[in-house]
Structures are given as structure tokens and as C-alpha cells.
Scaffold this motif. Structure first.
Motif, PDB file in Angstrom:
ATOM      1  N   PRO A  58       0.815  -1.227   0.000  1.00  0.00           N
ATOM      2  CA  PRO A  58       0.000   0.000   0.000  1.00  0.00           C
ATOM      3  C   PRO A  58       0.843   1.270   0.000  1.00  0.00           C
ATOM      4  CG  PRO A  58      -0.954  -1.608   1.489  1.00  0.00           C
ATOM      5  CD  PRO A  58       0.371  -2.164   1.044  1.00  0.00           C
ATOM      6  N   MET A  59       2.014   1.210   0.646  1.00  0.00           N
ATOM      7  CA  MET A  59       2.907   2.382   0.631  1.00  0.00           C
ATOM      8  C   MET A  59       3.487   2.603  -0.763  1.00  0.00           C
ATOM      9  SD  MET A  59       4.900   1.693   4.215  1.00  0.00           S
ATOM     10  CE  MET A  59       3.974   1.387   5.726  1.00  0.00           C
ATOM     11  N   MET A  60       3.787   1.504  -1.456  1.00  0.00           N
ATOM     12  CA  MET A  60       4.238   1.617  -2.845  1.00  0.00           C
ATOM     13  C   MET A  60       3.144   2.270  -3.701  1.00  0.00           C
ATOM     14  SD  MET A  60       5.920  -2.145  -3.384  1.00  0.00           S
ATOM     15  CE  MET A  60       6.962  -2.926  -2.143  1.00  0.00           C
ATOM     16  N   PHE A  61       1.905   1.918  -3.404  1.00  0.00           N
ATOM     17  CA  PHE A  61       0.752   2.478  -4.104  1.00  0.00           C
ATOM     18  C   PHE A  61       0.708   3.992  -3.889  1.00  0.00           C
ATOM     19  CE2 PHE A  61      -4.196   2.272  -4.283  1.00  0.00           C
ATOM     20  CZ  PHE A  61      -4.180   2.854  -5.550  1.00  0.00           C
ATOM     21  N   MET A  62       0.895   4.428  -2.640  1.00  0.00           N
ATOM     22  CA  MET A  62       0.874   5.861  -2.336  1.00  0.00           C
ATOM     23  C   MET A  62       1.992   6.594  -3.077  1.00  0.00           C
ATOM     24  SD  MET A  62      -1.747   6.140  -0.392  1.00  0.00           S
ATOM     25  CE  MET A  62      -2.462   4.679  -1.166  1.00  0.00           C
ATOM     26  N   LYS A  99      13.683  19.087 -10.140  1.00  0.00           N
ATOM     27  CA  LYS A  99      14.057  18.525  -8.837  1.00  0.00           C
ATOM     28  C   LYS A  99      13.036  18.868  -7.755  1.00  0.00           C
ATOM     29  CE  LYS A  99      17.932  17.063 -10.649  1.00  0.00           C
ATOM     30  NZ  LYS A  99      17.807  17.667 -11.988  1.00  0.00           N
ATOM     31  N   LYS A 100      12.490  20.086  -7.800  1.00  0.00           N
ATOM     32  CA  LYS A 100      11.504  20.477  -6.787  1.00  0.00           C
ATOM     33  C   LYS A 100      10.222  19.656  -6.915  1.00  0.00           C
ATOM     34  CE  LYS A 100      13.227  25.229  -6.390  1.00  0.00           C
ATOM     35  NZ  LYS A 100      12.920  26.658  -6.645  1.00  0.00           N
ATOM     36  N   ALA A 101       9.890  19.267  -8.137  1.00  0.00           N
ATOM     37  CA  ALA A 101       8.718  18.410  -8.334  1.00  0.00           C
ATOM     38  C   ALA A 101       8.972  17.030  -7.735  1.00  0.00           C
ATOM     39  CB  ALA A 101       8.403  18.286  -9.824  1.00  0.00           C
ATOM     40  N   PHE A 102      10.201  16.554  -7.885  1.00  0.00           N
ATOM     41  CA  PHE A 102      10.573  15.262  -7.291  1.00  0.00           C
ATOM     42  C   PHE A 102      10.468  15.334  -5.772  1.00  0.00           C
ATOM     43  CE2 PHE A 102      13.574  12.214  -5.546  1.00  0.00           C
ATOM     44  CZ  PHE A 102      13.266  11.068  -6.248  1.00  0.00           C
ATOM     45  N   ILE A 103      10.935  16.437  -5.197  1.00  0.00           N
ATOM     46  CA  ILE A 103      10.856  16.630  -3.745  1.00  0.00           C
ATOM     47  C   ILE A 103       9.393  16.697  -3.305  1.00  0.00           C
ATOM     48  CG2 ILE A 103      11.340  18.255  -1.872  1.00  0.00           C
ATOM     49  CD1 ILE A 103      13.915  19.002  -3.406  1.00  0.00           C
ATOM     50  N   ALA A 104       8.567  17.405  -4.068  1.00  0.00           N
ATOM     51  CA  ALA A 104       7.143  17.511  -3.739  1.00  0.00           C
ATOM     52  C   ALA A 104       6.475  16.141  -3.752  1.00  0.00           C
ATOM     53  CB  ALA A 104       6.451  18.451  -4.735  1.00  0.00           C
ATOM     54  N   GLY A 105       6.778  15.352  -4.766  1.00  0.00           N
ATOM     55  CA  GLY A 105       6.223  14.006  -4.846  1.00  0.00           C
ATOM     56  C   GLY A 105       6.682  13.131  -3.698  1.00  0.00           C
ATOM     57  N   THR A 106       7.940  13.289  -3.302  1.00  0.00           N
ATOM     58  CA  THR A 106       8.496  12.514  -2.192  1.00  0.00           C
ATOM     59  C   THR A 106       7.801  12.871  -0.876  1.00  0.00           C
ATOM     60  OG1 THR A 106      10.643  12.356  -3.294  1.00  0.00           O
ATOM     61  CG2 THR A 106      10.600  11.980  -0.915  1.00  0.00           C
ATOM     62  N   ILE A 107       7.572  14.163  -0.657  1.00  0.00           N
ATOM     63  CA  ILE A 107       6.884  14.606   0.565  1.00  0.00           C
ATOM     64  C   ILE A 107       5.469  14.038   0.610  1.00  0.00           C
ATOM     65  CG2 ILE A 107       5.911  16.617   1.752  1.00  0.00           C
ATOM     66  CD1 ILE A 107       8.345  18.214   0.720  1.00  0.00           C
ATOM     67  N   ALA A 108       4.753  14.125  -0.514  1.00  0.00           N
ATOM     68  CA  ALA A 108       3.385  13.603  -0.575  1.00  0.00           C
ATOM     69  C   ALA A 108       3.361  12.100  -0.355  1.00  0.00           C
ATOM     70  CB  ALA A 108       2.767  13.951  -1.932  1.00  0.00           C
ATOM     71  N   PHE A 116       0.067   8.077   6.763  1.00  0.00           N
ATOM     72  CA  PHE A 116      -1.371   8.125   7.060  1.00  0.00           C
ATOM     73  C   PHE A 116      -2.007   6.743   6.967  1.00  0.00           C
ATOM     74  CE2 PHE A 116      -5.702   8.336   5.361  1.00  0.00           C
ATOM     75  CZ  PHE A 116      -6.346   9.074   6.342  1.00  0.00           C
ATOM     76  N   ILE A 117      -1.782   6.046   5.860  1.00  0.00           N
ATOM     77  CA  ILE A 117      -2.417   4.732   5.701  1.00  0.00           C
ATOM     78  C   ILE A 117      -1.823   3.708   6.671  1.00  0.00           C
ATOM     79  CG2 ILE A 117      -3.036   5.142   3.285  1.00  0.00           C
ATOM     80  CD1 ILE A 117      -0.692   3.190   2.569  1.00  0.00           C
ATOM     81  N   ALA A 118      -0.539   3.851   6.993  1.00  0.00           N
ATOM     82  CA  ALA A 118       0.082   2.928   7.949  1.00  0.00           C
ATOM     83  C   ALA A 118      -0.505   3.127   9.342  1.00  0.00           C
ATOM     84  CB  ALA A 118       1.591   3.138   7.976  1.00  0.00           C
ATOM     85  N   PHE A 119      -0.780   4.384   9.700  1.00  0.00           N
ATOM     86  CA  PHE A 119      -1.372   4.686  11.012  1.00  0.00           C
ATOM     87  C   PHE A 119      -2.723   3.992  11.177  1.00  0.00           C
ATOM     88  CE2 PHE A 119      -4.129   7.295  13.728  1.00  0.00           C
ATOM     89  CZ  PHE A 119      -3.371   7.340  14.896  1.00  0.00           C
ATOM     90  N   ALA A 154      -7.584   3.763   2.576  1.00  0.00           N
ATOM     91  CA  ALA A 154      -6.777   3.614   1.356  1.00  0.00           C
ATOM     92  C   ALA A 154      -7.190   4.682   0.339  1.00  0.00           C
ATOM     93  CB  ALA A 154      -6.965   2.220   0.767  1.00  0.00           C
ATOM     94  N   LEU A 155      -8.493   4.886   0.203  1.00  0.00           N
ATOM     95  CA  LEU A 155      -9.014   5.889  -0.724  1.00  0.00           C
ATOM     96  C   LEU A 155      -8.562   7.289  -0.309  1.00  0.00           C
ATOM     97  CD1 LEU A 155     -10.833   6.139  -3.234  1.00  0.00           C
ATOM     98  CD2 LEU A 155     -12.771   6.484  -1.693  1.00  0.00           C
ATOM     99  N   ALA A 156      -8.627   7.563   0.993  1.00  0.00           N
ATOM    100  CA  ALA A 156      -8.184   8.869   1.497  1.00  0.00           C
ATOM    101  C   ALA A 156      -6.685   9.060   1.250  1.00  0.00           C
ATOM    102  CB  ALA A 156      -8.486   8.979   2.989  1.00  0.00           C
ATOM    103  N   GLY A 157      -5.917   7.984   1.378  1.00  0.00           N
ATOM    104  CA  GLY A 157      -4.480   8.062   1.124  1.00  0.00           C
ATOM    105  C   GLY A 157      -4.174   8.399  -0.319  1.00  0.00           C
ATOM    106  N   VAL A 158      -4.919   7.801  -1.243  1.00  0.00           N
ATOM    107  CA  VAL A 158      -4.740   8.089  -2.665  1.00  0.00           C
ATOM    108  C   VAL A 158      -5.034   9.563  -2.944  1.00  0.00           C
ATOM    109  CG1 VAL A 158      -5.649   7.666  -4.986  1.00  0.00           C
ATOM    110  CG2 VAL A 158      -5.190   5.743  -3.453  1.00  0.00           C
ATOM    111  N   VAL A 159      -6.121  10.052  -2.394  1.00  0.00           N
ATOM    112  CA  VAL A 159      -6.492  11.459  -2.583  1.00  0.00           C
ATOM    113  C   VAL A 159      -5.409  12.368  -2.003  1.00  0.00           C
ATOM    114  CG1 VAL A 159      -8.156  13.261  -1.981  1.00  0.00           C
ATOM    115  CG2 VAL A 159      -8.966  10.976  -2.626  1.00  0.00           C
ATOM    116  N   MET A 160      -4.926  12.021  -0.807  1.00  0.00           N
ATOM    117  CA  MET A 160      -3.850  12.811  -0.182  1.00  0.00           C
ATOM    118  C   MET A 160      -2.613  12.853  -1.074  1.00  0.00           C
ATOM    119  SD  MET A 160      -3.734  11.814   3.880  1.00  0.00           S
ATOM    120  CE  MET A 160      -2.150  12.632   4.030  1.00  0.00           C
ATOM    121  N   ALA A 161      -2.200  11.692  -1.550  1.00  0.00           N
ATOM    122  CA  ALA A 161      -0.979  11.604  -2.363  1.00  0.00           C
ATOM    123  C   ALA A 161      -1.107  12.452  -3.627  1.00  0.00           C
ATOM    124  CB  ALA A 161      -0.690  10.147  -2.720  1.00  0.00           C
ATOM    125  N   LEU A 162      -2.234  12.320  -4.308  1.00  0.00           N
ATOM    126  CA  LEU A 162      -2.441  13.061  -5.559  1.00  0.00           C
ATOM    127  C   LEU A 162      -2.540  14.568  -5.324  1.00  0.00           C
ATOM    128  CD1 LEU A 162      -5.016  10.697  -7.318  1.00  0.00           C
ATOM    129  CD2 LEU A 162      -2.729  11.232  -8.155  1.00  0.00           C
TER     130      LEU A 162
END
Length: 347
Positions: free
Chosen positions: A221-225, A274-283, A290-293, A320-328
């Protein structure tokens, strides 16, 4: 290599969606044929990376491909498969002159070994060319360069890259023993980098072992996020881009990431911003924590794509659905804020 991996990634992602929706049977010849079209690029990725790296490191592209060929030679791969399946007579190393060990590993789809091997090759070539007499350079410079470069790749660089991946796997196992949420925070942060370097393959055996031992897994699931976060950042770059060709390539990469194939987005888009990569990493990190919690888990191996959401239907589906929305959303918004001006200036 962007056009090759973007096209292959799109085909692979769409195929995974068709299989997940049961439009086609996973065991049909149709799937086998389409999968070989889509997977060939990723399986033989060392060749593509060798040529690309040779251009960056300014060394002969064919010598670089020859080193990749050594890592991909069937006798080495077959020996690695025999070792992995515990076949009788399998060996963990081949010996050169009964003195130098060549560790047996499967380098298909690997990234770190070939890139660093080509980097080493560039220095070896310049050193050999400098000491070689002019009358012998045409024949003996490539001969000596290939022999030393390939040997360095097989004996030192390749195994080091593989062991780095194995070390990552052990590190992740240790994180879960501390706290699932903490593991989510860290795994989510390192997953994009792991995919970029090819070390993400070390995570898959952990997930498979979890399915076997526990009947479920919390790592996938973390890979999914992470995949969704990468997709979100790439969609943001697509929206910000002004140049038509770049928008086309970026949209293709973003859709591939949404379908679970992130290499086109990472190699073709996020390494440029690079900043986009950092943004994606943070998300990715925040969504994974969140999903692990909330204990989101998966009960069977499936590609981490938007089509895999039905596999999460159950007690943890809403999280899981909330995690997807958060990540995106987080990755999209952060990328827009951090990269907006940079993309406009490049346009």
C-alpha cells in the motif's frame, strides 16, 4: 530513453488495468504477447541505460552496451535463477582463474550497477587510451578497456549495487519492527528514490514474504501511495508546461504513473524538475504514514495502480481511498507551488 519507457509503461499500465477489471484473462496468450511487448524495455533496461549513460559520461556507446551485455548474459542470469530456485548444483559465484569471484546475480531491470559500471568505464577508457602507444590504440584500447571495465562491473560494481538493494530491504524490515507509521513515513520518502535507482526491486520479496507468513502486507500500500504521489507531481508539470511536445510526453508519463508504471515519470519528467521530485516525495511520505497509522493492508499481490483500488475494498478501504487522494492532491499542489515559476521560465 524516455520515448521507449513511456510507450512501454503506458502499454504495461493499460494491460494491468484490463487484467484487474477481468476484461482479459491473466493466463491468456493475449496477455503474454502484450506483456512481452511492454516488459522488454524494462527487462533489458541495462542496455538502454548503458547507451544513455555513455552519452553523459562521454565514452563509446557500443563499449558501454558491451558491458551491459556482460551483466545480462544468459549464463549469468541462468545461474542466478538456479540459485534463487535452489536447483541442484547451483553456485553463488563463478571463479576466474580460481582466484577472482564473480558473484551470481540477475541484473535484468537493474539500474545502479550499469550506470556506475559505465561511469567506471569512462575513466578506464581514458586511462588506457593515455598509456597505449598510438600504433596500438585502434585495436588494444577497446580490448583492454572492455576487459577491465566488464571485470570491474562483474566483480565489484554490480554486486555492490545489488547488496545496496538488499541492505535497503533489511532496513525496511527494521522500520516496521519500530512502528508502522514511522515505517510509512520513511518508506514513502525513500520509495521514489529507490525506483529511480532500481533498488525498489529489493522491496518486493519483503511483500511476498509477508503474504506468505501473515496473509497480508502493509508495504505494498505504501508503494501504491508513492506511485500516486509521483503521478500527482507529473500531472502538475503537465498542467504547467507550455510547449506542446513536452505536454504530450508529460501527460503520457503521468497516466503511466497513475496506472502503476512510474519510470517514465521519474526518468522523463521529475529528474528534470528537482523540486517536483521533492514535492512528490513529501506527498508519498505523508500519505504512506497516514495509511500505515490506520493499518491499511493488502491481502494479495497486485500492481500498485489506480486499478488496484478494488483490491482494498474492506475494513480499510476508506483509509486507502483517502491516502490516494492525499498523495495526488498534496503532490499536485506542492509541485504547482514549487515549480510553477521554473516551468514558465523554461517555456
Amino acid at each position: 530513453i524516455v520515448p521507449a519507457i513511456a510507450g512501454a509503461g503506458m502499454i504495461k499500465g493499460l494491460l494491468a488495468g484490463l487484467v484487474a477489471l477481468k476484461v482479459v484473462s491473466a493466463k491468456s496468450d493475449t496477455v503474454v504477447i502484450i506483456d512481452l511487448i511492454a516488459s522488454g524495455v524494462f527487462y533489458f533496461l541495462p542496455f538502454f541505460l548503458a547507451v544513455s549513460a555513455a552519452r553523459i559520461f562521454k565514452v563509446n556507446e557500443y563499449l558501454a552496451a558491451a558491458v551491459a551485455a556482460c551483466l545480462m548474459y544468459p549464463s549469468l542470469i541462468d545461474a542466478a535463477k538456479a540459485l534463487a530456485t535452489h536447483q541442484e548444483g547451483a553456485v553463488s559465484a563463478l571463479w576466474l582463474l580460481n582466484a577472482i569471484p564473480v558473484s551470481v546475480f540477475n541484473y535484468s531491470a537493474s539500474v545502479i550497477p550499469v550506470i556506475f559500471s559505465v561511469l567506471a568505464l569512462s575513466y578506464i577508457y581514458r586511462w588506457v587510451d593515455r598509456i597505449m602507444p598510438d600504433v596500438l590504440k585502434t585495436v588494444f584500447t577497446p580490448t583492454l578497456t572492455l576487459f577491465i571495465g566488464a571485470l570491474a562491473a562483474l566483480v565489484v560494481i554490480g554486486p555492490t549495487g545489488i547488496w545496496l538493494g538488499k541492505g535497503l530491504a533489511l532496513f525496511i524490515e527494521g522500520l516496521f519492527s519500530v512502528s508502522a507509521s514511522f515505517a510509512g513515513l520513511i518508506v514513502g520518502a525513500i520509495r521514489p528514490v529507490a525506483v529511480l535507482t532500481g533498488m525498489h526491486h529489493a522491496m518486493t520479496p519483503i511483500a511476498l514474504q509477508n503474504f506468505s507468513d501473515r496473509g497480508y502486507d502493509m508495504l505494498m500500500p505504501m508503494m501504491f501511495m508513492a506511485n500516486m504521489a509521483i503521478a500527482g507531481s507529473t500531472f502538475a508539470i503537465w498542467r504547467l508546461s507550455k510547449e506542446r511536445q513536452e505536454k504530450t510526453v508529460t501527460l503520457s508519463a503521468a497516466i503511466s504513473a497513475l496506472l502503476g508504471i512510474t519510470e517514465p515519470a521519474l526518468f522523463g519528467v521529475l529528474t528534470r524538475y528537482k523540486k517536483a521530485f521533492i514535492a512528490g516525495t513529501i506527498a508519498s511520505s505523508l500519505a504512506s504514514a497516514f495509511i500505515a497509522f490506520f493499518g491499511v493492508r493488502l491481502y494479495g499481490y497486485i500492481l500498485s495502480s489506480i486499478f488496484s483500488l478494488p483490491a482494498y475494498i474492506g475494513p480499510y478501504f476508506i483509509f486507502a481511498l483517502a491516502g490516494v487522494v492525499m498523495a495526488l492532491v498534496i503532490s499536485f499542489v506542492l509541485t504547482t507551488l514549487l515549480v510553477g515559476k521554473e516551468v514558465s521560465e523554461q517555456a
